[in-house]
Write an enzyme that holds these catalytic residues in place. Structure first.
Site, PDB file in Angstrom:
ATOM      1  N   ASP A   1      57.365  68.002  16.754  1.00  0.00           N
ATOM      2  CA  ASP A   1      55.901  68.120  16.638  1.00  0.00           C
ATOM      3  C   ASP A   1      55.481  68.696  15.286  1.00  0.00           C
ATOM      4  O   ASP A   1      54.669  69.628  15.228  1.00  0.00           O
ATOM      5  CB  ASP A   1      55.333  68.994  17.762  1.00  0.00           C
ATOM      6  CG  ASP A   1      55.811  68.571  19.131  1.00  0.00           C
ATOM      7  OD1 ASP A   1      55.949  67.368  19.364  1.00  0.00           O
ATOM      8  OD2 ASP A   1      56.050  69.464  19.980  1.00  0.00           O
TER       9      ASP A   1
ATOM     10  N   GLU B   1      48.336  61.034  22.537  1.00  0.00           N
ATOM     11  CA  GLU B   1      48.299  62.486  22.380  1.00  0.00           C
ATOM     12  C   GLU B   1      48.841  62.816  20.998  1.00  0.00           C
ATOM     13  O   GLU B   1      49.000  61.935  20.147  1.00  0.00           O
ATOM     14  CB  GLU B   1      49.112  63.187  23.482  1.00  0.00           C
ATOM     15  CG  GLU B   1      50.597  62.893  23.465  1.00  0.00           C
ATOM     16  CD  GLU B   1      51.357  63.730  24.485  1.00  0.00           C
ATOM     17  OE1 GLU B   1      50.740  64.236  25.428  1.00  0.00           O
ATOM     18  OE2 GLU B   1      52.580  63.881  24.319  1.00  0.00           O
TER      19      GLU B   1
END
Length: 509
Positions: A13, A176
């Site tokens: 991430d 997302e």
């Protein structure tokens, strides 16, 4: 010329920024502490540790591994990283506390000011617009944009709030991992999702002329680099001083975790083009303005020789993180014998539930580590050793029983290969045990991640070299920990707490 992935370690991430000629990257650190690690680079390829944003988060019982509580698979993740008007901003949620955290600082090395933001914003991204208004983009399947107050600590009354993109029909993973930017006087939102027919990470981008306008776009990168249909996606983009653009995304590599990949970005009619002919280059080069800089390693050996200048405890080397918040009263550095020492403060069922476990990331495609364990002060029923830390853990440890010493190899096998299922055999199984005459042993763990072989093998040192003990144990990346497997130095008690283990001369191979 360097090869992709640029870092062969678990840094998922990622979000990346540039300040002058220096790049900074933040990634998810989950339950490990100190947490929210920031890396530094001058070429986007080589990286080193810059700082941790926090030493501890909220000191909840679960974050402290109190009793049977833990925050495995939770903790902080998917931070947004921004620099605006002389301040660094990092915002993330913690999935155990269900809170949104905002940290600010004038320097990457801190000190960082901690605040809470009203609301919970999944995979959020901050936008500081040209008119000094601030927005946050976030969500899963349904992507929202919300205008924040001037202090960033909550939604602005009567400010912009709308859903801008939706993929709630996707049965596997809808949009997302938001990253929003204003470039070319347009607004770009980069997202991750999966192919709707099979699990595969794909990068997407949507663009609009205004924040209240329609965002139009779609997939911009669908490539697995020839590696087992594991897509490359989710991360930030950044420009260089020379006007080039790059994205830092990640790719699943099995039990070792999710590792960063550098992707060149070009622009066609003000729309981003990722990679070369739709592919991530396996070799990549960038321009650096600091060619002679020597980067400090992100993993490494430790002789545990620390000079704290008589001031008590100080920080360990930056490549170490504890499995959860440490108990500062039950670990110490033995400066006479040069060792990291753990004194147990509770009874534990296995290595995953004990305090002060010291961890390091494992490296793709293979790596190994060994350490000397001094168990002279262990109690009966104590275990001290080196393990592969994940839900389906494996370990080799020195143990004591009726005053005698043994080496034990244990593991918790996964019931299946699915991502979501937790491991069975809550306490693990002992697969081998041998008696030893000494209270001091050297134990080794090696791992092979190539092509998701994901196997761990355990050894002990004899006069004739290292000898394998127990089974070759299969490792899996699963949602119960949601983190790449790590080397772990641990001690736990099963009968009576208060025993002490000393770890000396940790060698990372």
């Amino acid at each position: 010329m360097e090869t992709n992935p640029i870092l062969r370690l678990d840094y998922p991430d990622p979000d990346v920024i540039r300040v002058d000629d220096t790049y900074y990257m933040v990634s998810t650190t989950m339950h490990f502490m100190p947490g929210c690690e920031i890396l530094r680079s001058y070429d986007l390829i080589h990286w080193e540790h810059a700082s941790f944003v926090y030493e501890v988060l909220d000191s909840t019982p679960a974050q402290r591994l109190q009793d049977e509580d833990n925050i495995y698979g939770k903790g902080m993740w998917a931070a947004t990283f921004r620099y605006n008007k002389g301040f660094f901003y990092i915002l993330f949620v913690a999935n155990d506390t269900r809170k949104t955290y905002l940290y600010t600082s004038k320097q990457v090395i801190g000190p960082w000011k901690k605040q809470h933001v009203e609301g919970f914003y999944h995979d959020a991204s901050l936008l500081f617009d040209d008119d000094d208004r601030v927005y946050i983009v976030y969500g899963n399947k349904q992507i929202f944009i919300t205008e924040l107050r001037e202090d960033l600590l909550g939604p602005k009354l009567d400010g912009l709030h709308r859903m801008i993109i939706s993929e709630d029909w996707n049965p596997i993973l809808g949009y997302e991992g938001s990253h929003i930017y204003k470039i070319h006087n347009k607004y770009y939102i980069f997202l991750i999702h999966s192919d709707a027919k099979e699990w595969k990470r794909i990068e997407a981008c949507f663009v609009s002329d205004s924040l209240d306008g329609t965002f139009i776009g779609g997939d911009i990168l669908n490539d697995d680099m020839g590696y087992r249909n594991q897509g490359v996606a989710q991360g930030g983009i950044v420009d260089t001083k020379d006007g080039e653009w790059y994205a830092i995304l990640f790719q699943d590599r099995g039990a070792v975790g999710r590792i960063p990949v550098l992707v060149p970005v070009t622009w066609k009619n003000d729309y981003p083009v990722f990679g070369e002919d739709g592919k991530v280059p396996k070799e990549i080069t960038t321009n650096s303005h600091n060619l002679k800089y020597i980067y400090q390693p992100l993993v490494g050996s430790d002789d545990f020789i620390y000079d704290f200048n008589g001031m008590g405890k100080d920080k360990l080397k930056s490549f170490w993180q504890w499995n959860h918040e440490p108990d500062s009263n039950s670990w110490f550095i033995d400066q006479e014998k040069n060792g990291y020492c753990i004194r147990t403060q509770k009874l534990a069922k296995d290595m995953t539930q004990t305090n002060n476990t010291l961890t390091q990331r494992m490296k793709f495609p293979s790596c190994a580590a060994f350490v000397t364990v001094d168990g002279a002060k262990l109690n009966d029923g104590d275990f001290a050793g080196i393990g592969a830390l994940q839900g389906c853990f494996g370990m080799i440890a020195l143990t004591r029983e009726n005053g005698k010493y043994y080496i034990s190899m244990q593991a918790r096998k996964a019931p299946n290969t699915s991502l979501g299922q937790e491991s069975e055999n809550a306490h693990g199984v002992e697969y081998a045990r041998i008696p030893v005459e000494s209270s001091e042993v050297t134990l080794k763990l090696s791992v092979d991640f190539m092509n998701q072989k994901d196997e761990a093998t355990f050894y002990y040192l004899t006069e004739n070299g290292f000898i394998q003990l127990g089974i070759v144990h299969s490792l899996y990346f699963k949602l119960d920990h949601f983190a790449g497997c790590r080397f772990a130095l641990f001690t736990y008690s099963t009968n009576q707490y208060g025993g002490i283990a000393r770890f000396q001369n940790f060698v990372y191979e």
